[in-house]
Design a protein around this motif. Structure first.
Motif, PDB file in Angstrom:
ATOM      1  N   VAL A   1     -37.181  -6.466   5.829  1.00 59.85           N
ATOM      2  CA  VAL A   1     -37.913  -7.303   6.764  1.00 59.85           C
ATOM      3  C   VAL A   1     -37.360  -6.975   8.144  1.00 59.85           C
ATOM      4  N   ARG A   2     -38.210  -7.034   9.152  1.00 54.56           N
ATOM      5  CA  ARG A   2     -37.726  -6.716  10.491  1.00 54.56           C
ATOM      6  C   ARG A   2     -38.312  -7.679  11.496  1.00 54.56           C
ATOM      7  N   MET A   3     -37.465  -8.103  12.407  1.00 58.29           N
ATOM      8  CA  MET A   3     -37.981  -8.930  13.478  1.00 58.29           C
ATOM      9  C   MET A   3     -38.857  -8.055  14.360  1.00 58.29           C
ATOM     10  N   ALA A   4     -40.022  -8.568  14.684  1.00 54.21           N
ATOM     11  CA  ALA A   4     -40.961  -7.776  15.467  1.00 54.21           C
ATOM     12  C   ALA A   4     -40.905  -8.175  16.933  1.00 54.21           C
ATOM     13  N   SER A   5     -40.593  -9.423  17.172  1.00 52.23           N
ATOM     14  CA  SER A   5     -40.388  -9.834  18.554  1.00 52.23           C
ATOM     15  C   SER A   5     -39.447 -11.026  18.570  1.00 52.23           C
TER      16      SER A   5
ATOM     17  N   LEU B   1     -35.903 -22.963  23.009  1.00 52.38           N
ATOM     18  CA  LEU B   1     -36.793 -22.561  21.920  1.00 52.38           C
ATOM     19  C   LEU B   1     -36.587 -21.086  21.568  1.00 52.38           C
ATOM     20  N   PHE B   2     -36.617 -20.792  20.289  1.00 49.13           N
ATOM     21  CA  PHE B   2     -36.530 -19.397  19.841  1.00 49.13           C
ATOM     22  C   PHE B   2     -37.828 -19.046  19.142  1.00 49.13           C
ATOM     23  N   ARG B   3     -38.494 -18.030  19.625  1.00 48.90           N
ATOM     24  CA  ARG B   3     -39.766 -17.624  19.040  1.00 48.90           C
ATOM     25  C   ARG B   3     -39.554 -16.251  18.392  1.00 48.90           C
ATOM     26  N   ILE B   4     -39.702 -16.204  17.072  1.00 53.39           N
ATOM     27  CA  ILE B   4     -39.420 -14.962  16.359  1.00 53.39           C
ATOM     28  C   ILE B   4     -40.632 -14.593  15.513  1.00 53.39           C
ATOM     29  N   SER B   5     -41.061 -13.354  15.582  1.00 54.48           N
ATOM     30  CA  SER B   5     -42.074 -12.904  14.623  1.00 54.48           C
ATOM     31  C   SER B   5     -41.480 -11.749  13.826  1.00 54.48           C
ATOM     32  N   TYR B   6     -42.030 -11.530  12.636  1.00 54.55           N
ATOM     33  CA  TYR B   6     -41.417 -10.526  11.756  1.00 54.55           C
ATOM     34  C   TYR B   6     -42.472  -9.815  10.919  1.00 54.55           C
ATOM     35  N   ASN B   7     -42.130  -8.643  10.466  1.00 60.45           N
ATOM     36  CA  ASN B   7     -42.959  -7.892   9.531  1.00 60.45           C
ATOM     37  C   ASN B   7     -42.193  -7.709   8.235  1.00 60.45           C
ATOM     38  N   VAL B   8     -42.902  -7.750   7.108  1.00 60.95           N
ATOM     39  CA  VAL B   8     -42.272  -7.545   5.811  1.00 60.95           C
ATOM     40  C   VAL B   8     -42.640  -6.145   5.327  1.00 60.95           C
ATOM     41  N   TYR B   9     -41.625  -5.396   4.873  1.00 64.90           N
ATOM     42  CA  TYR B   9     -41.886  -4.017   4.442  1.00 64.90           C
ATOM     43  C   TYR B   9     -41.646  -3.825   2.953  1.00 64.90           C
ATOM     44  N   LYS B  10     -40.862  -4.739   2.351  1.00 61.04           N
ATOM     45  CA  LYS B  10     -40.621  -4.664   0.912  1.00 61.04           C
ATOM     46  C   LYS B  10     -40.689  -6.078   0.370  1.00 61.04           C
ATOM     47  N   GLU B  11     -40.916  -6.198  -0.901  1.00 61.86           N
ATOM     48  CA  GLU B  11     -41.033  -7.527  -1.481  1.00 61.86           C
ATOM     49  C   GLU B  11     -39.772  -8.346  -1.206  1.00 61.86           C
ATOM     50  N   MET B  12     -39.984  -9.583  -0.768  1.00 60.56           N
ATOM     51  CA  MET B  12     -38.855 -10.455  -0.434  1.00 60.56           C
ATOM     52  C   MET B  12     -38.974 -11.761  -1.195  1.00 60.56           C
TER      53      MET B  12
END
Lengths: 285, 443
Positions: free
Chosen positions: B286-290, B311-322
């Motif tokens: 998984v990787r944080m995207a922003s 405030l912390f605003r984090i978006s992420y992408n999943v690349y392998k099953e988590m």
């Protein structure tokens, strides 16, 4: 500095490394107090938290002398120019010891001091110089031990003949220091980037000892191979030292002059390289 | 005003990576070029020093074409993020490293404090170390003797002066070391972030001392820090370094404004990659995207008043099953790297599939901690806390700076020891998982 009169307002100019010929002699002199502080630091700290303290200085030459006496004198039966083996070996070990200490200690200058060198400027030459001076203490103590033995033997009527050449001792010490320092700073400069040479120093010094008349007299070497030993600049020193204190062997002014020329040359080359490396070594060490 | 320091086109090239057999090949190459009278081939290939981008070349310009001058008696600040070239610049000015190009001219005796207590010997007493350290910094015996009492007085360790320094507490050690340095009396004093040590009271004393030597004795002070508050209080002029290049120069106040804008530009994306992996770690499941740190109005900033909402605003992408997803955000101590504030939330217990994306908004209602600088730490992991599943980003964003209420004074500023661990309530304002939602903007 510059031709431009405005240039001379500046007291210091920092430029990329260029050229070889700028000895920091003046700088070293300005930092002479630091030199003495380093020497003092070595004096005070070397045997902190040991029980026997400086007596360790005695132990090393005594044990080595005994070993040499047994192995080379009694088993291998190498001649000692008619001098009691104990005195013969001890004279060699004490003087060789100073040279080899100077060499090994200064050859680690850049690596052991990387931390300080990386944080503050002072002429780097101060460090190896202070080593050479503080090692004199050890040498002095061991000389004392040697002289005690010498007196003991002399009183007991052993045929040893200390003579006027003893006055050359300071010269011999300076020559040994110059040789050790010269070789040491060359090695230390060459090892900042490539550490390969550090592996060589330890046993290299030991091997070099066998090419020096420490455990054998010059006269024991066949005429044919004698030039090899004579090419070694330490030969003249050890030989003169032994002649002065024990009256064994011979005094050869030619050898000593050769050593002097050699020492001056190696020290100059060493300073050149060292001086160049001290400016760039932080990037490579 | 006459000049104390003039820097012209100063550049410094560094080689990355290890020294090995290849280095010899390069050395030979350089020598060959030199013998033919050509330019050093490696001087051309240097890239600008952007740490977070993958480089092609192993050579990097740690400094490139730096120009500035400092007048006599000025207090001059150098500002920049980690790796901007501040320390390299200081090293060149202190003659510890040599420049690759350009030159620096100085007028007057220089003393640099890149570290306090350089060369202190653990076995020697405080008294001996004062003399040793003083000599290393360029003082003569008689100078030190003259100032000895004043040094001991300043350090406040009189009782232990004949005890080996290895028995000192770290605080006493630093006090003694700084006391020696403070008595140097050079015309030009170069100071790195030595203030990040000691307690608040002592830091104040140090800053005060630096102010005094400049104001009362007319000495030039060059001060490097990413401690903005200290720069604001101490310096009149400043330059900003960014990726080894000059970003701005001018009055300290203006520079600080520019710097705040610069800092806000930090963008973290999926591709954010750091060569040595100290700033981003993980296997890429998984990787944080922003990543954004914002105030209530949604504006990205890193300076907050005590008690303010963050405030912390984090978006992420999943690349392998988590197996689920958890999020940890920490404010660390700038010195010990321990977590001062640690917030932890389970985002979802459901299985996440490759291609999923998501976003979350985490809020700390009242950030009630001591004023200071706090580096940030972000971590995503699955809900079973498997090591392989993590994605960690730390030190890549600027630290959060907390200011004490209304009075932005020296007294309130203490980057040194924000002590203790704080339980601070936080909540997830908003969280969304978009199955197969790559590229779709979430939140």
């Amino acid at each position: 500095m510059g031709k431009d009169p405005i240039e001379s307002e500046w007291t210091l100019e920092i430029k990329p490394v260029s050229g070889w010929l700028n000895f920091p002699i003046k700088d070293v002199w300005r930092y002479r107090d630091l030199l003495m502080m380093f020497v003092r630091r070595d004096f005070v700290s070397v045997y902190k938290q040991t029980i026997l303290g400086p007596f360790w200085f005695f132990l090393q030459p005594i044990l080595t002398t005994i070993t040499f006496t047994i192995v080379f004198g009694n088993i291998a039966k190498i001649p000692t120019d008619g001098v009691p083996p104990l005195l013969f070996y001890m004279s060699g070990i004490v003087s060789w010891g100073y040279f080899s200490d100077c060499l090994t200690r200064t050859s680690h200058t850049f690596i052991t001091n990387a931390n300080i060198f990386g944080k503050v400027y002072f002429p780097r030459l101060v460090s190896p110089l202070s080593n050479v001076i503080s090692l004199l203490m050890k040498f002095g103590i061991q000389m004392l031990l040697f002289i005690c033995f010498l007196v003991y033997y002399k009183v007991n009527g052993t045929p040893v003949y200390p003579n006027i050449y003893i006055l050359l001792t300071p010269v011999l010490i300076i020559l040994m220091a110059a040789l050790g320092l010269g070789f040491g700073i060359i090695i230390s400069s060459l090892t900042t980037k490539y550490r390969d040479l550090t592996f060589l120093v330890g046993f290299g010094v030991q091997l070099l000892m066998y090419a020096t008349p420490v455990i054998y007299p010059l006269s024991a070497i066949p005429e044919k191979y004698r030039w090899v030993v004579l090419a070694n600049p330490m030969t003249g020193i050890i030989d003169t030292f032994r002649y002065a204190f024990l009256g064994a062997g011979s005094f050869n002014a030619g050898n000593l002059i050769y050593t002097t020329v050699f020492a001056v040359a190696i020290l100059s080359v060493g300073m050149l390289i060292f001086n160049r490396v001290e400016k760039t070594f932080m990037d490579t060490v | 005003m006459s000049k104390a320091i003039q820097v012209d086109d100063l550049s410094k090239l560094y080689r990355l990576g290890l020294v090995g057999t290849r280095t010899i090949a390069e050395d030979v190459n350089k020598l060959w070029a030199k013998m033919r009278g050509k330019e050093d081939p490696y001087l051309k290939v240097g890239e600008s020093n952007v740490r977070s981008a993958k480089g092609i070349s192993e050579y990097v310009w740690a400094l490139k074409d730096i120009n500035f001058e400092v007048g006599h008696g000025e207090r001059f600040g150098i500002i920049g993020k980690n790796g901007a070239g501040k320390s390299t610049l200081l090293k060149i000015l202190s003659r510890v490293a040599s420049p690759t190009k350009g030159r620096v001219r100085l007028n007057g005796r220089v003393a640099s404090l890149l570290e306090v207590g350089t060369g202190f010997h653990a076995e020697l007493t405080g008294r001996d170390n004062i003399f040793l350290n003083g000599a290393i910094l360029g003082m003569t015996q008689s100078e030190i003797k003259k100032k000895f009492d004043s040094i001991v007085d300043f350090s406040g360790v009189e009782r232990y002066i004949d005890t080996p320094v290895k028995r000192y507490s770290s605080g006493m050690y630093v006090r003694l070391a700084f006391a020696v340095a403070a008595h140097l009396e050079p015309e030009i004093l170069i100071v790195d972030e030595v203030l990040a040590v000691g307690d608040a009271e002592f830091q104040k004393k140090c800053l005060g001392k630096m102010h005094d030597v400049s104001e009362k004795e007319g000495r030039t002070v060059l001060f490097v820090s990413h401690n903005l508050q200290a720069i604001r209080n101490l310096c009149q002029k400043a330059i900003i370094l960014n990726n080894g290049e000059m970003y701005d120069s001018g009055s300290a106040e203006e520079c600080l404004k520019t710097y705040n804008d610069l800092v806000r530009e930090v963008k973290i994306t999926v591709d954010t990659e750091v060569k040595d992996f100290t700033h981003r770690r993980g296997k890429g499941n998984v990787r944080m995207a922003s990543l954004e740190v914002t105030g209530t109005e949604g504006e990205q900033r890193f300076v907050y008043k005590k008690g303010e909402k963050i405030l912390f605003r984090i978006s992420y992408n999943v690349y392998k099953e988590m197996a689920g997803l958890t999020c940890t955000i920490a404010l660390l101590s700038g010195i010990s790297r321990e977590a001062i504030v640690l917030i932890h939330h389970v985002i979802t217990e459901d299985i996440l599939m490759p291609g999923d994306t998501g976003g979350m908004l985490v809020e700390i209602e009242e950030l009630n901690i001591k004023a200071g600088e706090y580096p940030l730490y972000f971590e995503l992991r699955d809900s079973k806390y498997n090591e392989y599943s993590k994605d960690v980003i730390d030190d890549l964003t600027p630290p959060v700076v907390i200011l004490d209420g209304d009075e932005e004074s020296l007294e309130s500023y203490n980057p040194g020891k924000p002590a203790g661990y704080f339980q601070i309530p936080s909540r997830i304002v908003n969280s969304e998982v978009v199955p197969g939602g790559y590229l779709k903007k979430v939140l």
